[in-house]
Design a protein around this motif. Sequence first.
Motif, PDB file in Angstrom:
ATOM      1  N   SER A   1       0.745  -1.126   0.148  1.00  0.00           N
ATOM      2  CA  SER A   1      -0.276   0.070  -0.035  1.00  0.00           C
ATOM      3  C   SER A   1       0.935   1.157   0.023  1.00  0.00           C
ATOM      4  N   VAL A   2       0.298   2.281  -0.285  1.00  0.00           N
ATOM      5  CA  VAL A   2       0.871   3.807  -0.253  1.00  0.00           C
ATOM      6  C   VAL A   2       1.371   4.108   0.847  1.00  0.00           C
ATOM      7  N   PHE A   3       0.452   3.745   2.178  1.00  0.00           N
ATOM      8  CA  PHE A   3       0.764   4.277   3.434  1.00  0.00           C
ATOM      9  C   PHE A   3       2.074   3.451   3.955  1.00  0.00           C
ATOM     10  N   THR A   4       2.220   2.168   3.407  1.00  0.00           N
ATOM     11  CA  THR A   4       3.460   1.221   3.746  1.00  0.00           C
ATOM     12  C   THR A   4       4.556   1.782   3.134  1.00  0.00           C
ATOM     13  N   ILE A   5       4.588   2.139   1.817  1.00  0.00           N
ATOM     14  CA  ILE A   5       5.640   3.014   1.112  1.00  0.00           C
ATOM     15  C   ILE A   5       6.193   4.424   1.840  1.00  0.00           C
ATOM     16  N   LEU A   6       5.163   4.919   1.962  1.00  0.00           N
ATOM     17  CA  LEU A   6       5.544   6.126   2.888  1.00  0.00           C
ATOM     18  C   LEU A   6       5.975   6.061   4.269  1.00  0.00           C
ATOM     19  N   PHE A   7       5.533   4.994   4.840  1.00  0.00           N
ATOM     20  CA  PHE A   7       6.215   4.588   6.112  1.00  0.00           C
ATOM     21  C   PHE A   7       7.687   4.289   6.189  1.00  0.00           C
ATOM     22  N   PHE A   8       7.925   3.338   5.112  1.00  0.00           N
ATOM     23  CA  PHE A   8       9.295   2.803   5.169  1.00  0.00           C
ATOM     24  C   PHE A   8      10.120   4.123   4.549  1.00  0.00           C
ATOM     25  N   VAL A   9       9.721   4.674   3.543  1.00  0.00           N
ATOM     26  CA  VAL A   9      10.400   6.144   3.234  1.00  0.00           C
ATOM     27  C   VAL A   9      10.746   6.898   4.224  1.00  0.00           C
ATOM     28  N   GLY A  10       9.530   7.234   5.127  1.00  0.00           N
ATOM     29  CA  GLY A  10       9.836   8.010   6.260  1.00  0.00           C
ATOM     30  C   GLY A  10      10.977   7.506   7.333  1.00  0.00           C
ATOM     31  N   LEU A  11      10.728   5.833   7.694  1.00  0.00           N
ATOM     32  CA  LEU A  11      11.627   5.377   8.349  1.00  0.00           C
ATOM     33  C   LEU A  11      13.050   5.401   7.891  1.00  0.00           C
ATOM     34  N   MET A  12      13.208   5.444   6.541  1.00  0.00           N
ATOM     35  CA  MET A  12      14.686   5.472   6.042  1.00  0.00           C
ATOM     36  C   MET A  12      15.171   6.925   6.027  1.00  0.00           C
TER      37      MET A  12
ATOM     38  N   GLY B   1      14.355   8.946   8.321  1.00  0.00           N
ATOM     39  CA  GLY B   1      14.620   9.173   9.841  1.00  0.00           C
ATOM     40  C   GLY B   1      15.898   8.704  10.348  1.00  0.00           C
ATOM     41  N   LEU B   2      16.193   7.367   9.794  1.00  0.00           N
ATOM     42  CA  LEU B   2      17.306   6.504  10.245  1.00  0.00           C
ATOM     43  C   LEU B   2      18.528   7.184   9.531  1.00  0.00           C
ATOM     44  N   LEU B   3      18.346   7.733   8.298  1.00  0.00           N
ATOM     45  CA  LEU B   3      19.495   8.470   7.740  1.00  0.00           C
ATOM     46  C   LEU B   3      19.709   9.742   8.446  1.00  0.00           C
ATOM     47  N   SER B   4      18.856  10.527   8.902  1.00  0.00           N
ATOM     48  CA  SER B   4      18.880  11.726   9.610  1.00  0.00           C
ATOM     49  C   SER B   4      19.720  11.498  10.869  1.00  0.00           C
ATOM     50  N   LEU B   5      19.134  10.570  11.525  1.00  0.00           N
ATOM     51  CA  LEU B   5      19.766  10.095  12.877  1.00  0.00           C
ATOM     52  C   LEU B   5      21.327   9.703  12.604  1.00  0.00           C
ATOM     53  N   ALA B   6      21.697   8.825  11.597  1.00  0.00           N
ATOM     54  CA  ALA B   6      23.037   8.704  11.335  1.00  0.00           C
ATOM     55  C   ALA B   6      23.748   9.917  11.013  1.00  0.00           C
ATOM     56  N   ILE B   7      23.494  10.611  10.308  1.00  0.00           N
ATOM     57  CA  ILE B   7      24.111  11.936   9.833  1.00  0.00           C
ATOM     58  C   ILE B   7      24.257  12.903  11.309  1.00  0.00           C
ATOM     59  N   PHE B   8      23.324  12.735  12.046  1.00  0.00           N
ATOM     60  CA  PHE B   8      23.467  13.638  13.310  1.00  0.00           C
ATOM     61  C   PHE B   8      24.421  12.862  14.218  1.00  0.00           C
ATOM     62  N   GLY B   9      24.343  11.342  14.465  1.00  0.00           N
ATOM     63  CA  GLY B   9      25.542  10.973  15.203  1.00  0.00           C
ATOM     64  C   GLY B   9      26.803  11.030  14.475  1.00  0.00           C
ATOM     65  N   ILE B  10      26.919  10.823  13.455  1.00  0.00           N
ATOM     66  CA  ILE B  10      28.361  11.146  12.648  1.00  0.00           C
ATOM     67  C   ILE B  10      28.681  12.552  13.117  1.00  0.00           C
ATOM     68  N   VAL B  11      28.080  13.650  12.923  1.00  0.00           N
ATOM     69  CA  VAL B  11      28.390  14.877  13.265  1.00  0.00           C
ATOM     70  C   VAL B  11      28.749  15.151  14.649  1.00  0.00           C
ATOM     71  N   ARG B  12      27.675  14.439  15.577  1.00  0.00           N
ATOM     72  CA  ARG B  12      27.856  14.732  16.928  1.00  0.00           C
ATOM     73  C   ARG B  12      29.030  14.155  17.306  1.00  0.00           C
ATOM     74  N   SER B  13      29.488  12.845  16.953  1.00  0.00           N
ATOM     75  CA  SER B  13      30.556  12.077  17.152  1.00  0.00           C
ATOM     76  C   SER B  13      31.884  12.883  16.758  1.00  0.00           C
ATOM     77  N   ASN B  14      31.887  13.573  15.692  1.00  0.00           N
ATOM     78  CA  ASN B  14      33.099  14.520  15.128  1.00  0.00           C
ATOM     79  C   ASN B  14      33.414  15.670  16.168  1.00  0.00           C
ATOM     80  N   ASN B  15      32.314  16.206  16.674  1.00  0.00           N
ATOM     81  CA  ASN B  15      32.405  17.223  17.566  1.00  0.00           C
ATOM     82  C   ASN B  15      32.855  17.004  18.884  1.00  0.00           C
ATOM     83  N   THR B  16      32.324  15.681  19.384  1.00  0.00           N
ATOM     84  CA  THR B  16      32.791  15.163  20.722  1.00  0.00           C
ATOM     85  C   THR B  16      34.369  14.798  20.434  1.00  0.00           C
ATOM     86  N   ARG B  17      34.698  14.194  19.418  1.00  0.00           N
ATOM     87  CA  ARG B  17      36.056  13.735  19.157  1.00  0.00           C
ATOM     88  C   ARG B  17      37.082  15.006  19.335  1.00  0.00           C
TER      89      ARG B  17
END
Length: 337
Positions: free
Chosen positions: A52-63, A65-81
């Motif tokens: 369904s379209v809802f399912t596709i939108l859910f997975f797209v949003g999930l991806m 979100g995960l990509l944004s979280l990963a980018i945020f973690g990388i940036v935060r890790s570099n700043n911490t380092r």
Amino acid sequence: MEKKIKKIKSVFSQDNPKIKKQIDRVKEKGHQRMTILVIPHGYDSSFHFQISVFTILFFVGLMVGLLSLAIFGIVRSNNTRSQINQLSEIYGNYFDTYLTHSNQLEEMKEEYSKLNENMLEIYSLIDGQDDELLKIPSEDAIKSTSYELLQKEEREDKQLDIGRKYLNEIYDLRYLKQRMTDNEKLVEVNFEYLFTRASVLSSIPLFNPMYSYNLTSQFGMRKSPTSGFWEYHDGLDMANATGTPIYATAPGRVIKVAYSNVGYGHHIIIQHEFGFNTLYGHCSRIFVRSGQTVKTGDMIAEVGATGNVTGPHLHYEIILSEEGKTDPEEYLQSGFY
């Protein structure tokens, strides 16, 4: 105001036909299914599945979100380092400074120990009394006092965590400071003695009354060059040409400027501190007056042949208030100029 709120609620309420129609259209679009066909490489049969379209939108949003979280973690890790590296550099600089000051503290302790030993040796050489040394606390007492004061400060220090304490170097520095404070009495006694001794030396007639001369008669018994009889000579006869400058041998005040036909001729008496007086006889010219203050090395007169003499010379005497006249040569040979 209440009417406006009710109107807004009625507009956005699901009972509103327009809103309800829009929601139904979204639901209808979301429940539409899409068929995804997968064709493997080779001769294997293909397969498909529906989503369904809802399912596709859910997975797209999930991806997303995960990509944004990963980018945020990388940036935060570099700043911490980066912050950790900066803190490590700062810590390294502070640690180097700490080691430098710690070494300097050890050098200060060694230097002060040597200084204190020298002060005790000086005290013993000036015949210092033992009862004065008893007023200085022992090393153990000084250390105990300084440590107790620091421990009290630790208990009252609100910025210090429970169970923590100051660095050992702080204890050593406080002990050294306390030791210096308690030993001030020893320094003061030595300084007072040396200062008094320096004042005495600066007031004693140790300067030479003439830069050059020929010693023709010493202090003590001699045969008089004028009468031929044995007599006690009260000073030194220092021969030189008429007009040779004569200098004050110590700071003082001129108490007598006089002339005697049968004795010293034109002569000067200067009064110094600590009971010393000096006499300069047989002068040809005198440049000071009675009551005048002179300094060591001031020109006061010139060599002459006035009074009872056989030739131009300076008759020089040193008189002590208690002992009387003494041998001036002992003072002239003391090595002070």
